[in-house]
Design a protein around this motif. Sequence first.
Motif, PDB file in Angstrom:
ATOM      1  N   THR A   1      31.241  41.009  39.970  1.00 30.81           N
ATOM      2  CA  THR A   1      32.332  41.347  40.895  1.00 30.81           C
ATOM      3  C   THR A   1      33.231  40.137  41.137  1.00 30.81           C
TER       4      THR A   1
ATOM      5  N   SER B   1      36.030  38.608  48.437  1.00 32.73           N
ATOM      6  CA  SER B   1      37.473  38.435  48.277  1.00 32.73           C
ATOM      7  C   SER B   1      37.781  37.121  47.576  1.00 32.73           C
TER       8      SER B   1
ATOM      9  N   GLU C   1      40.527  41.885  47.181  1.00 33.65           N
ATOM     10  CA  GLU C   1      39.210  42.260  47.702  1.00 33.65           C
ATOM     11  C   GLU C   1      38.492  43.148  46.672  1.00 33.65           C
ATOM     12  N   SER C   2      37.168  43.107  46.725  1.00 32.32           N
ATOM     13  CA  SER C   2      36.382  44.010  45.869  1.00 32.32           C
ATOM     14  C   SER C   2      36.469  45.427  46.406  1.00 32.32           C
ATOM     15  N   ASN C   3      36.383  46.375  45.480  1.00 34.36           N
ATOM     16  CA  ASN C   3      36.471  47.776  45.866  1.00 34.36           C
ATOM     17  C   ASN C   3      35.110  48.351  46.231  1.00 34.36           C
TER      18      ASN C   3
ATOM     19  N   GLY D   1      37.154  47.712  39.931  1.00 34.14           N
ATOM     20  CA  GLY D   1      36.395  46.960  40.920  1.00 34.14           C
ATOM     21  C   GLY D   1      37.266  46.282  41.958  1.00 34.14           C
ATOM     22  N   ILE D   2      38.591  46.407  41.840  1.00 37.59           N
ATOM     23  CA  ILE D   2      39.521  45.758  42.778  1.00 37.59           C
ATOM     24  C   ILE D   2      39.940  46.763  43.843  1.00 37.59           C
TER      25      ILE D   2
ATOM     26  N   ASP E   1      35.387  39.548  38.141  1.00 36.72           N
ATOM     27  CA  ASP E   1      36.508  40.493  38.069  1.00 36.72           C
ATOM     28  C   ASP E   1      37.640  40.074  38.992  1.00 36.72           C
ATOM     29  N   LEU E   2      37.284  39.630  40.206  1.00 33.65           N
ATOM     30  CA  LEU E   2      38.312  39.183  41.147  1.00 33.65           C
ATOM     31  C   LEU E   2      39.095  38.001  40.584  1.00 33.65           C
TER      32      LEU E   2
ATOM     33  N   VAL F   1      32.906  43.173  52.025  1.00 36.44           N
ATOM     34  CA  VAL F   1      33.463  43.018  50.685  1.00 36.44           C
ATOM     35  C   VAL F   1      33.449  41.542  50.308  1.00 36.44           C
TER      36      VAL F   1
END
Length: 573
Positions: free
Chosen positions: A65, A176, A194-196, A118-119, A68-69, A174
Amino acid sequence: MKSPFSFDNISLKNRISLVFAISTFLLLMCTIIISYQAMSNILTNKLHDTFSSNLRQIRLSIEDTVDDLNYVAQQIAFSENIGYKLENYLQYPPSFDRVKMYEDIKNEINVITFSNPGIGLSLLYNKQQDHYLFYNYGVKQEFSLSHDPLLAEGYNMHTYGPHISMEKYKDNYVLSTSRQLDVRFSDQIYIYLESNLDFTNDLLEVGSVMNNANYMMLDENHNIIYSENATFPRNSTFPSNKQGFGKQNGFYWFEESTKKGWSIVALIPIAEYNQEMNQWAILMLYIAILFVLISLLVSWLLWKTLYKPMNEFRHEIKLMGDNNFHSEVVNTKIPEFVDLIDHFRDMRGQIVALIHEIEKKERMRADLEVEKLKHQINPHFLMNTLDTAKWLAISGDKQELTSLLTSLNKLLHYNMGKLGILSTLQDELESMQQYLVLQQIRYDFEFETSLFVKEEVLQAPLPRFILQPIVENALYHGLVDEGTISITVKLERLQLVIDIADDGKGMTPQQVEELLHKQTIKQTNQGMGIGLNYVKRVLERTYGADARMEIASLVGKGTVVTLRIPYIKGEKA
């Protein structure tokens, strides 16, 4: 004198009871002494591996995660198109073009974020004006660019640990990321992502093996930066160790560290951990110990004490059923079996004597019938041949007479050999050819013969006088005026297959059935069937069920007689 309480005098019923009693006692002793300690060690190691694997999966999920951010933040930061439009947007005065530029930038950012599921919340933040823009979801009024805890710090980019989402109407935890953009006309523009995923439900519960497990996050100094358990509050220090697991304040804990310094800790109440252990122990105890040990132990004891003697005795009975009367019966030392074995031995001796007597009588009867058939055939053939010799002598044809008498001499010398002594295929074929020479001299019509045989099977042993009777039937009862007789010998699956075929008048299915399956053949004026019956009886006497004679015939088309004989490789003379 043996004691009445000797083990040899114990009955089968009492032995079975004793064996089961001993097996039950041994099972209880083994269960008490061995099972608990062994299963405790095994299950402890298994649960440790399970919890460690679960934490490793959670750690990988969080790291994915965060990656991905950071990846999306880099895509936006290094997008020349977004940077160019953003610089123009900051310079434009309020106008329609500025509004259109705003929508273009927002759409491009949304394309990048939407391609990464994932966002969650994404926006650009103007720190100087404390104003956010280009956001994809609603934003809370108390929006902040930075949060506690700080999970990772890099050049112009910070990653924050679990905190309450800044998205409006969303109170989930979350992760971020914030990254400063390199904008020519402003140095206060940041990307905020932020993560989804819900940190608690979607990340920490990935592959969870226990319902009541709590999770914590520690920084590189083992300070708690996130905690789901009030016993271990945030900003306190957690006493972890190098082993990665331990016991603290009524909890078992397991730790999974990362290369960046922070780590994930799972807390499992000792009571639930032991309950999980007990469930495994009970399951393994009943399945593994109860069934496996009882089955193996009792089965072995029954096999050793009871089943082995019974099985050997059963095997002896089976051998007798297969005509094997020479094996010894095992001495079981069980009273019930001793009496049964004595009666069995007496019965076996009587059966052996009876079988020998029957075999002797049957052998004598078979020899007499074979001799009778042979003598029924030879006089008929000899009389016809001598009659032909008489007429050749009267006609003065000395060459034909000499050839006939020479062939007759060879044929009689071969056929009068001792009954029961095997010949070879080569000798049998030569005798048959001598017979055909005689018939060609005395027959009043022309016929052709052909022979197909491989040299490698010529020395194969087979009974005397089995081909001539078949050829004789083909001449007398098959051919009309003229025709062809062919003899083919081949090897198929360790069987010698001999085909004698003619293209004569053939036979009906009823005649074929009578020749093949009737035990006695009624003699006709021409001797039809006597020769074939002789061949069939010789094959039965010599090979039993391993050899057979087959007849295929069509009326007006001809007949094929096939002999299938076990092939025995012979030695060349």
